[in-house]
Motif scaffolding. Structure first.
Motif, PDB file in Angstrom:
ATOM      1  N   PHE A 128       0.786  -1.217   0.000  1.00 30.83           N
ATOM      2  CA  PHE A 128       0.000   0.000   0.000  1.00 30.83           C
ATOM      3  C   PHE A 128       0.822   1.273   0.000  1.00 30.83           C
ATOM      4  O   PHE A 128       0.284   2.345  -0.039  1.00 30.83           O
ATOM      5  CB  PHE A 128      -0.951   0.013   1.199  1.00 30.83           C
ATOM      6  CG  PHE A 128      -2.208  -0.749   0.907  1.00 30.83           C
ATOM      7  CD1 PHE A 128      -3.237  -0.160   0.205  1.00 30.83           C
ATOM      8  CD2 PHE A 128      -2.326  -2.062   1.295  1.00 30.83           C
ATOM      9  CE1 PHE A 128      -4.370  -0.870  -0.079  1.00 30.83           C
ATOM     10  CE2 PHE A 128      -3.469  -2.774   1.011  1.00 30.83           C
ATOM     11  CZ  PHE A 128      -4.497  -2.176   0.325  1.00 30.83           C
ATOM     12  N   SER A 131       1.287   3.621  -4.609  1.00 29.85           N
ATOM     13  CA  SER A 131      -0.026   3.808  -5.207  1.00 29.85           C
ATOM     14  C   SER A 131      -0.017   3.547  -6.708  1.00 29.85           C
ATOM     15  O   SER A 131      -0.995   3.059  -7.270  1.00 29.85           O
ATOM     16  CB  SER A 131      -0.513   5.240  -4.939  1.00 29.85           C
ATOM     17  OG  SER A 131       0.399   6.167  -5.455  1.00 29.85           O
ATOM     18  N   HIS A 134      -0.076  -0.117  -7.103  1.00 29.62           N
ATOM     19  CA  HIS A 134      -1.387  -0.516  -6.602  1.00 29.62           C
ATOM     20  C   HIS A 134      -2.438  -0.345  -7.691  1.00 29.62           C
ATOM     21  O   HIS A 134      -3.208  -1.255  -8.006  1.00 29.62           O
ATOM     22  CB  HIS A 134      -1.703   0.388  -5.405  1.00 29.62           C
ATOM     23  CG  HIS A 134      -2.921  -0.002  -4.650  1.00 29.62           C
ATOM     24  ND1 HIS A 134      -4.178   0.282  -5.114  1.00 29.62           N
ATOM     25  CD2 HIS A 134      -3.056  -0.638  -3.469  1.00 29.62           C
ATOM     26  CE1 HIS A 134      -5.051  -0.168  -4.233  1.00 29.62           C
ATOM     27  NE2 HIS A 134      -4.402  -0.719  -3.220  1.00 29.62           N
ATOM     28  N   ASN A 135      -2.488   0.833  -8.313  1.00 29.61           N
ATOM     29  CA  ASN A 135      -3.474   1.105  -9.362  1.00 29.61           C
ATOM     30  C   ASN A 135      -3.238   0.235 -10.595  1.00 29.61           C
ATOM     31  O   ASN A 135      -4.171  -0.241 -11.238  1.00 29.61           O
ATOM     32  CB  ASN A 135      -3.422   2.577  -9.762  1.00 29.61           C
ATOM     33  CG  ASN A 135      -4.070   3.463  -8.711  1.00 29.61           C
ATOM     34  OD1 ASN A 135      -4.902   2.993  -7.938  1.00 29.61           O
ATOM     35  ND2 ASN A 135      -3.677   4.716  -8.661  1.00 29.61           N
ATOM     36  N   VAL A 176      -9.218  -0.218  -3.692  1.00 28.06           N
ATOM     37  CA  VAL A 176      -9.413   1.091  -4.302  1.00 28.06           C
ATOM     38  C   VAL A 176     -10.879   1.227  -4.679  1.00 28.06           C
ATOM     39  O   VAL A 176     -11.611   0.243  -4.784  1.00 28.06           O
ATOM     40  CB  VAL A 176      -8.530   1.288  -5.556  1.00 28.06           C
ATOM     41  CG1 VAL A 176      -7.069   1.272  -5.197  1.00 28.06           C
ATOM     42  CG2 VAL A 176      -8.845   0.235  -6.605  1.00 28.06           C
ATOM     43  N   LYS A 193     -15.386   0.651  -1.136  1.00 34.21           N
ATOM     44  CA  LYS A 193     -14.284   1.600  -0.977  1.00 34.21           C
ATOM     45  C   LYS A 193     -14.632   2.959  -1.562  1.00 34.21           C
ATOM     46  O   LYS A 193     -14.319   3.999  -0.965  1.00 34.21           O
ATOM     47  CB  LYS A 193     -13.028   1.041  -1.654  1.00 34.21           C
ATOM     48  CG  LYS A 193     -11.776   1.870  -1.421  1.00 34.21           C
ATOM     49  CD  LYS A 193     -11.326   1.809   0.022  1.00 34.21           C
ATOM     50  CE  LYS A 193     -10.034   2.571   0.232  1.00 34.21           C
ATOM     51  NZ  LYS A 193      -9.579   2.508   1.638  1.00 34.21           N
ATOM     52  N   HIS A 271     -11.091   3.157 -11.632  1.00 33.03           N
ATOM     53  CA  HIS A 271     -10.415   2.766 -10.396  1.00 33.03           C
ATOM     54  C   HIS A 271      -9.877   4.046  -9.772  1.00 33.03           C
ATOM     55  O   HIS A 271      -9.098   4.757 -10.407  1.00 33.03           O
ATOM     56  CB  HIS A 271      -9.257   1.803 -10.664  1.00 33.03           C
ATOM     57  CG  HIS A 271      -9.569   0.785 -11.712  1.00 33.03           C
ATOM     58  ND1 HIS A 271      -8.988   0.813 -12.957  1.00 33.03           N
ATOM     59  CD2 HIS A 271     -10.428  -0.260 -11.704  1.00 33.03           C
ATOM     60  CE1 HIS A 271      -9.465  -0.197 -13.659  1.00 33.03           C
ATOM     61  NE2 HIS A 271     -10.335  -0.858 -12.928  1.00 33.03           N
ATOM     62  N   THR A 272     -10.279   4.348  -8.540  1.00 39.25           N
ATOM     63  CA  THR A 272      -9.922   5.609  -7.905  1.00 39.25           C
ATOM     64  C   THR A 272      -9.152   5.360  -6.614  1.00 39.25           C
ATOM     65  O   THR A 272      -9.616   4.623  -5.742  1.00 39.25           O
ATOM     66  CB  THR A 272     -11.178   6.441  -7.592  1.00 39.25           C
ATOM     67  OG1 THR A 272     -11.949   6.580  -8.790  1.00 39.25           O
ATOM     68  CG2 THR A 272     -10.793   7.814  -7.079  1.00 39.25           C
ATOM     69  N   GLN A 273      -7.996   5.975  -6.522  1.00 38.19           N
ATOM     70  CA  GLN A 273      -7.149   5.844  -5.335  1.00 38.19           C
ATOM     71  C   GLN A 273      -7.084   7.182  -4.611  1.00 38.19           C
ATOM     72  O   GLN A 273      -6.770   8.216  -5.204  1.00 38.19           O
ATOM     73  CB  GLN A 273      -5.736   5.428  -5.756  1.00 38.19           C
ATOM     74  CG  GLN A 273      -4.724   5.349  -4.611  1.00 38.19           C
ATOM     75  CD  GLN A 273      -4.936   4.136  -3.747  1.00 38.19           C
ATOM     76  OE1 GLN A 273      -5.553   3.166  -4.181  1.00 38.19           O
ATOM     77  NE2 GLN A 273      -4.444   4.182  -2.530  1.00 38.19           N
TER      78      GLN A 273
END
Length: 544
Positions: A128, A131, A134-135, A176, A193, A271-273
């Motif tokens: 984590f 990012s 991660h995305n 996410v 999320k 997909h939003t972080q």
């Protein structure tokens, strides 16, 4: 689980193939497409696919040996056929390469659903603190699943129904925010999320346009980006979202278009972080970096091998060495050779004991000129407390050194004057003598058989040498000097020398700084003989 203080989460994606998905696709074709899905996913700790009533199984972990694969295959075949479940699970748990979480749940889910024809399981570990990765992982997984399963579904059943079924598990497990939109940007579904991030329930979000939750200041930019997205089918942007409390959320959003066989967009997945914390930290780090980079202090960072890994602009301004020229060098390139070797011995003795060293260097610049710096060097440590290098902060004190040299020369001149002047001078503080010159020493020893040395008089109270008739007057004058910090005019007084003789003197006192402390300098002239000669002259004139 924890790994080097980085938060890791195990994501699990279970995709179940049901009978209706395989009616028009033979098992071999379905198996091949499932294997392709795993191959396309770059990041996983392990993965496998199995088609029920088939002897074929695919394991997607490069660490798994052929022997291990055979063991895993047998275990999962037993699970799928409801044979020796507990025994199979035990075998799987003992195998380090096997999937270790929720095995009973997987088995029960497969066995309880009689229409299940196969299963794909992906196990992915995500760090984590990264990012971008991660995305990329979530995007890769989602794209792979949506594209491949959508292709299978296109020949078997309605696109929209199959699409929504595919994403059910991903929504609730993804770390996410994920939203599914129609081709015009209206939200059909969101995961937990995304709801937490925006502070709304699913019911509040579904049906709204995706732009509803974007900052008003970015609406124009959003329209421009949406137009570009419709043309390209994908976009990756940073934006400001607005939550239910009206607070701004810094976010990174990746959007992908899902197209039908004709190439038309039928769905959009985002997909939003939430990168608010990262944005805040980066902002603070940028401020700190600017402060260091533009500091008037010289800053140098070295690794444990004493090789330079960072210098700021002031280092370049003073030494002439650029950032690029300095990297990988040792600070010894600045050594002028004018310092004693024990300076460096003491320096490294402190650093090896994890202590800070403070001192001065006489260094040499790139063009050969020398300069002085006052430096402080300390070890610094990583988040685990391990020493990783050294940091030096220093000030250029070349001008100060020149001033000190001039002051030292001036002080030496004053000292010579103090020593050779014929007038007695006594320096005292709180009435105690702290310095006398040779002339004052001669005055004290005049007529005495035993000449006292200078050290004898240091610390003696000056009033021990003042006639009782003058003590009160002199004490009052000295108090006035201390109060006003101004010199006292000349006065005539009676002093005793070391022999005990009364001597008439003319006295002048002034405030001074002596060894960086307030003191009083008293300079006097012995006029006893002059008075005696004057009196004798007057007597002679009177007789004549």
């Amino acid at each position: 689980m924890k790994n080097n203080n980085i938060e890791i989460q195990l994501l699990r994606f279970n995709l179940l193939f049901r009978k209706e998905l395989s009616k028009e696709n033979n098992l071999e074709n379905l198996f091949n497409k499932a294997c392709l899905l795993i191959d396309r996913c770059k990041y996983y700790s392990n993965a496998f696919v199995y088609i029920k009533n088939s002897n074929t199984m695919f394991c997607g972990n490069s660490e798994i040996t052929n022997k291990d694969k055979q063991g895993i295959n047998n275990c999962y075949r037993n699970i799928l056929n409801n044979n020796s479940i507990d025994k199979s699970i035990d075998i799987i748990r003992k195998n380090n390469h096997c999937i270790k979480t929720n095995t009973p749940t997987i088995a029960k889910s497969i066995i309880d659903n009689t229409d299940v024809y196969g299963i794909i399981v992906l196990n992915i570990e995500i760090a984590f603190d990264n990012s971008e990765l991660h995305n990329e992982i979530v995007s890769n997984i989602s794209d792979s699943i949506s594209d491949e399963i959508s292709r299978i579904n296109n020949s078997a059943s309605n696109n929209n129904s199959s699409f929504n079924n595919t994403y059910t598990t991903i929504f609730e497990k993804a770390p996410v925010g994920i939203s599914i939109l129609d081709k015009d940007g209206y939200i059909n579904n969101v995961n937990t999320k995304e709801c937490i991030m925006l502070g709304y329930s699913k019911e509040d979000i579904i049906g709204k346009h995706i732009s509803t939750f974007i900052s008003k200041n970015l609406q124009k930019k959003f329209k421009e980006n949406f137009t570009k997205f419709l043309e390209s089918g994908g976009i990756d942007v940073c934006m400001d979202l607005v939550n239910s409390k009206g607070e701004i959320i810094k976010a990174n959003r990746i959007a992908k278009a899902i197209k039908d066989s004709s190439g038309n967009i039928v769905k959009i997945i985002t997909h939003t972080q939430d990168i608010s914390q990262t944005h805040k930290i980066n902002k603070e780090l940028n401020i700190l970096n600017q402060a260091i980079e533009h500091s008037t202090s010289i800053i140098v960072i070295t690794n444990l091998d004493n090789r330079i890994v960072y210098v700021n602009k002031q280092f370049t301004n003073i030494t002439g060495y650029s950032y690029t020229e300095s990297l990988g060098e040792v600070p010894h390139i600045l050594n002028s050779g004018l310092l004693k070797s024990d300076t460096f011995t003491k320096l490294w003795s402190n650093l090896n004991k994890n202590k800070t060293w403070k001192g001065e260097f006489n260094n040499k610049t790139k063009n050969g000129t020398t300069y002085w710096e006052r430096a402080e060097i300390s070890p610094f440590y990583d988040e685990n407390g391990e020493k990783v290098g050294y940091i030096k902060t220093a000030e250029d004190i070349t001008k100060l050194k020149k001033i000190e040299t001039r002051l030292k020369d001036t002080n030496n001149n004053y000292k010579r004057i103090f020593e050779i002047t014929p007038l007695p001078i006594v320096i005292h503080k709180n009435s105690r003598i702290i310095e006398i010159n040779p002339a004052a020493l001669n005055f004290m020893n005049k007529g005495s058989e035993h000449k006292a040395e200078k050290k004898y008089f240091i610390g003696i109270n000056i009033f021990d040498f003042i006639h009782s008739s003058n003590k009160e007057n002199i004490a009052a004058r000295l108090m006035k000097l201390i109060k006003t910090n101004l010199p006292l005019p000349k006065s005539q007084n009676i002093f005793y020398n070391n022999k005990g003789e009364e001597r008439v003197i003319e006295l002048v006192s002034s405030p001074i700084q002596y060894n960086e402390e307030n003191a009083i300098m008293s300079m006097f002239e012995d006029i006893t003989d002059r008075i005696n000669w004057t009196n004798k002259l007057k007597e002679s004139e009177y007789k004549f």
